[in-house]
Enzyme design. Structure first.
Site, PDB file in Angstrom:
ATOM      1  N   ASP A 178       0.868  -1.164   0.000  1.00 53.37           N
ATOM      2  CA  ASP A 178       0.000   0.000   0.000  1.00 53.37           C
ATOM      3  C   ASP A 178       0.912   1.224   0.000  1.00 53.37           C
ATOM      4  O   ASP A 178       2.055   1.152   0.419  1.00 53.37           O
ATOM      5  CB  ASP A 178      -0.912  -0.021   1.243  1.00 53.37           C
ATOM      6  CG  ASP A 178      -2.042   1.001   1.112  1.00 53.37           C
ATOM      7  OD1 ASP A 178      -2.878   1.070   2.018  1.00 53.37           O
ATOM      8  OD2 ASP A 178      -2.067   1.732   0.092  1.00 53.37           O
ATOM      9  N   TYR A 216      -3.288   5.756   3.416  1.00 58.24           N
ATOM     10  CA  TYR A 216      -4.161   5.439   4.558  1.00 58.24           C
ATOM     11  C   TYR A 216      -3.404   5.534   5.873  1.00 58.24           C
ATOM     12  O   TYR A 216      -3.879   6.108   6.850  1.00 58.24           O
ATOM     13  CB  TYR A 216      -4.703   4.023   4.377  1.00 58.24           C
ATOM     14  CG  TYR A 216      -5.579   3.532   5.510  1.00 58.24           C
ATOM     15  CD1 TYR A 216      -5.050   2.731   6.511  1.00 58.24           C
ATOM     16  CD2 TYR A 216      -6.914   3.875   5.571  1.00 58.24           C
ATOM     17  CE1 TYR A 216      -5.851   2.274   7.554  1.00 58.24           C
ATOM     18  CE2 TYR A 216      -7.724   3.423   6.610  1.00 58.24           C
ATOM     19  CZ  TYR A 216      -7.178   2.624   7.589  1.00 58.24           C
ATOM     20  OH  TYR A 216      -7.959   2.169   8.610  1.00 58.24           O
ATOM     21  N   ASP A 257      -2.820   8.216  -2.733  1.00 55.07           N
ATOM     22  CA  ASP A 257      -4.157   8.817  -2.749  1.00 55.07           C
ATOM     23  C   ASP A 257      -4.453   9.436  -1.392  1.00 55.07           C
ATOM     24  O   ASP A 257      -3.699   9.256  -0.439  1.00 55.07           O
ATOM     25  CB  ASP A 257      -5.194   7.730  -3.051  1.00 55.07           C
ATOM     26  CG  ASP A 257      -5.198   6.643  -1.989  1.00 55.07           C
ATOM     27  OD1 ASP A 257      -4.145   6.440  -1.327  1.00 55.07           O
ATOM     28  OD2 ASP A 257      -6.226   5.981  -1.803  1.00 55.07           O
ATOM     29  N   GLN A 299     -11.958   6.698  -5.208  1.00 60.33           N
ATOM     30  CA  GLN A 299     -12.422   7.317  -3.978  1.00 60.33           C
ATOM     31  C   GLN A 299     -13.872   7.792  -4.176  1.00 60.33           C
ATOM     32  O   GLN A 299     -14.607   7.194  -4.961  1.00 60.33           O
ATOM     33  CB  GLN A 299     -11.493   8.477  -3.574  1.00 60.33           C
ATOM     34  CG  GLN A 299     -10.084   8.019  -3.148  1.00 60.33           C
ATOM     35  CD  GLN A 299     -10.066   7.216  -1.861  1.00 60.33           C
ATOM     36  OE1 GLN A 299     -11.013   7.246  -1.053  1.00 60.33           O
ATOM     37  NE2 GLN A 299      -8.999   6.451  -1.651  1.00 60.33           N
ATOM     38  N   ASP A 301      -7.637  -7.456   1.590  1.00 57.76           N
ATOM     39  CA  ASP A 301      -6.623  -7.507   2.655  1.00 57.76           C
ATOM     40  C   ASP A 301      -7.267  -6.942   3.908  1.00 57.76           C
ATOM     41  O   ASP A 301      -8.120  -6.044   3.825  1.00 57.76           O
ATOM     42  CB  ASP A 301      -5.399  -6.648   2.280  1.00 57.76           C
ATOM     43  CG  ASP A 301      -5.586  -5.193   2.727  1.00 57.76           C
ATOM     44  OD1 ASP A 301      -6.216  -4.440   1.951  1.00 57.76           O
ATOM     45  OD2 ASP A 301      -5.164  -4.839   3.842  1.00 57.76           O
TER      46      ASP A 301
HETATM   47  N1  LIG Z   1      -3.997   3.727  -0.143  1.00 53.81           N
HETATM   48  C1  LIG Z   1      -5.130   3.441   0.492  1.00 53.81           C
HETATM   49  N2  LIG Z   1      -6.247   4.120   0.177  1.00 53.81           N
HETATM   50  C2  LIG Z   1      -7.446   3.865   0.779  1.00 53.81           C
HETATM   51  O1  LIG Z   1      -8.446   4.552   0.492  1.00 53.81           O
HETATM   52  C3  LIG Z   1      -7.495   2.837   1.806  1.00 53.81           C
HETATM   53  C4  LIG Z   1      -8.688   2.566   2.484  1.00 53.81           C
HETATM   54  C5  LIG Z   1      -8.675   1.608   3.498  1.00 53.81           C
HETATM   55  N3  LIG Z   1      -9.655   1.210   4.344  1.00 53.81           N
HETATM   56  C6  LIG Z   1      -9.067   0.337   5.181  1.00 53.81           C
HETATM   57  N4  LIG Z   1      -9.751  -0.202   6.208  1.00 53.81           N
HETATM   58  C7  LIG Z   1      -9.034  -0.943   7.228  1.00 53.81           C
HETATM   59  C8  LIG Z   1     -10.059  -1.314   8.238  1.00 53.81           C
HETATM   60  N5  LIG Z   1      -9.453  -2.089   9.283  1.00 53.81           N
HETATM   61  C9  LIG Z   1     -10.472  -3.020   9.797  1.00 53.81           C
HETATM   62  C10 LIG Z   1      -9.920  -3.827  10.936  1.00 53.81           C
HETATM   63  C11 LIG Z   1      -9.393  -2.934  12.045  1.00 53.81           C
HETATM   64  C12 LIG Z   1      -8.372  -1.958  11.513  1.00 53.81           C
HETATM   65  C13 LIG Z   1      -8.910  -1.182  10.336  1.00 53.81           C
HETATM   66  N6  LIG Z   1      -7.765   0.112   4.913  1.00 53.81           N
HETATM   67  C14 LIG Z   1      -7.472   0.917   3.831  1.00 53.81           C
HETATM   68  C15 LIG Z   1      -6.294   1.167   3.140  1.00 53.81           C
HETATM   69  C16 LIG Z   1      -6.303   2.137   2.118  1.00 53.81           C
HETATM   70  N7  LIG Z   1      -5.147   2.413   1.440  1.00 53.81           N
END
Ligand SMILES: Nc1nc(=O)c2cc3nc(NCCN4CCCCC4)[nH]c3cc2[nH]1
Length: 376
Positions: free
Chosen positions: A92, A96, A146, A194, A271
């Site tokens: 990634d 984020y 992003d 997005q 993931d």
């Molecule tokens: N480059 C990038 N752009 C995103 O919009 C993004 C959106 C995302 N949304 C998540 N959610 C992770 C949710 N997770 C659930 C279990 C507990 C910890 C957080 N990871 C992400 C990673 C991301 N990476």
């Protein structure tokens, strides 16, 4: 990278496919274990291969840039060599992590200035330097830089954030074209959709990303606290627009139920830190619901962790023993739970693939969603 779409389920949008890169084949739908700082926490690479057997794992630009830092990775000949993992890796881009980890960060047109959560030093990520960092890390699939639009946010914020992500996408692509591969194997770039939870913005962003003509496409800005129904609605809008002959990656998703529902909506790659993070907290996922192994009810239950035996830990240890390890705070407990959860997640997506190919995915999914929605 090559993607072969082998079958699309007639009753849903579920797909079975095959991605081929210089580090091997990835059968989709696929779950990618998260190995943020070059390790899937508590699991040896050899155990990972032999017991869980993921075709691909995740690394993270933000973390690896801060530690061990890119010059070390370059000297090692890239992340695969550094961590002794010869299969696929996806990194990634840090978009984020900067928003979720750094104490104070400023997002500007140029890029994001942030403070290291490790030593408080200041850094700047731009679309350009994040492409350079990902070239040096050397992952097989690399993500656009992003802004993961925070949730909730008003329409205006979501719109401006989306347009900035699109301008950053153009900068990523223009810069990447000038950066040769460093280690002799291909790296494939995925842009990220997005638009928060606004249908028209999601459609605009999906169109923009589809027009970039990349080898695969990701959906970002979800699994950030929105209700599951919103996540599904946005996924449906976006997969209707993204090209069918390219893999779709839904970032950060999710629970076993989220994964099955999104496979049905046409997502190929997932993931999430849940299987590994929840394992360290004693939360086990099974086909019949979730187990909080710390619960007293398991203290004299000498049955195997999971009769379905996804991995060796499921039959070699009892629930009572695993509960004891958590009570004693033995880190063997965290390791056992992690291998169990990752084994279950891999089993789940492989079963989904079998049912997609067999043509009975919808009925199987409906049964599994009901069955897994229980606290044991
Ligand atoms: N480059 C990038 N752009 C995103 O919009 C993004 C959106 C995302 N949304 C998540 N959610 C992770 C949710 N997770 C659930 C279990 C507990 C910890 C957080 N990871 C992400 C990673 C991301 N990476």
């Amino acid at each position: 990278m090559k993607f072969e779409l082998l079958h699309t389920d007639p009753a849903t949008q579920a797909r079975a496919g095959k991605i081929t890169t210089d580090h091997g084949v990835i059968e989709t739908p696929i779950f990618m274990p998260v190995g943020t700082v070059a390790s899937v926490k508590g699991v040896h690479q050899r155990e990972l291969k032999e017991e869980i057997n993921p075709d691909i794992i995740l690394g993270n630009t933000y973390h690896l840039y801060l530690r061990p830092q890119t010059q070390i990775l370059e000297k090692a000949g890239g992340l695969h060599k550094f961590m002794n993992w010869d299969r696929n890796i996806l990194t990634d881009s840090g978009g984020y992590q900067v928003y979720s980890l750094s104490s104070n960060r400023k997002i500007k047109e140029e890029g994001v200035k942030f403070k290291s959560h490790i030593d408080g030093s200041y850094h700047v990520f731009t679309p350009e330097n994040v492409m350079e960092i990902q070239r040096t890390i050397g992952a097989d699939i690399i993500m656009a830089f992003d802004e993961c639009t925070p949730y909730p946010c008003d329409y205006r914020y979501a719109q401006r954030s989306m347009h900035m992500t699109h301008r950053w996408l153009d900068r990523c692509i223009n810069h990447l074209d000038k950066l040769p591969y460093k280690y002799g194997y291909e790296q494939t770039f995925f842009p990220i959709v997005q638009g928060s939870t606004y249908k028209d913005l999601r459609q605009q962003s999906a169109e923009y990303i589809a027009n970039a003509g990349a080898q695969g496409n990701a959906i970002g800005g979800l699994s950030v606290g929105e209700p599951a129904e919103e996540m599904y609605a946005m996924t449906e809008v976006v997969t209707a627009i993204l090209p069918k002959d390219k893999p779709r990656y839904l970032m950060g998703v999710g629970t076993p139920i989220n994964i099955l529902e999104n496979i049905a909506l046409g997502i190929d790659m997932f993931d999430c830190v849940m299987p590994t993070r929840n394992a360290r907290n004693g939360m086990l996922f099974t086909a019949h619901g979730t187990i909080n192994i710390k619960n007293k009810k398991w203290e004299d239950d000498f049955s195997p962790i999971d009769e379905m035996a996804h991995t060796f830990v499921d039959t070699e240890y009892s629930k009572a023993y695993l509960r004891h390890l958590f009570a004693a705070n033995e880190y063997l407990g965290k390791q056992i739970a992690t291998i169990h959860n990752l084994g279950f997640y891999m089993w789940l997506v492989r079963e989904a693939r079998k049912h997609i190919l067999a043509g009975d995915f919808r009925a199987w999914k409906e049964m599994m969603v009901k069955q897994m929605d229980k606290r044991l």
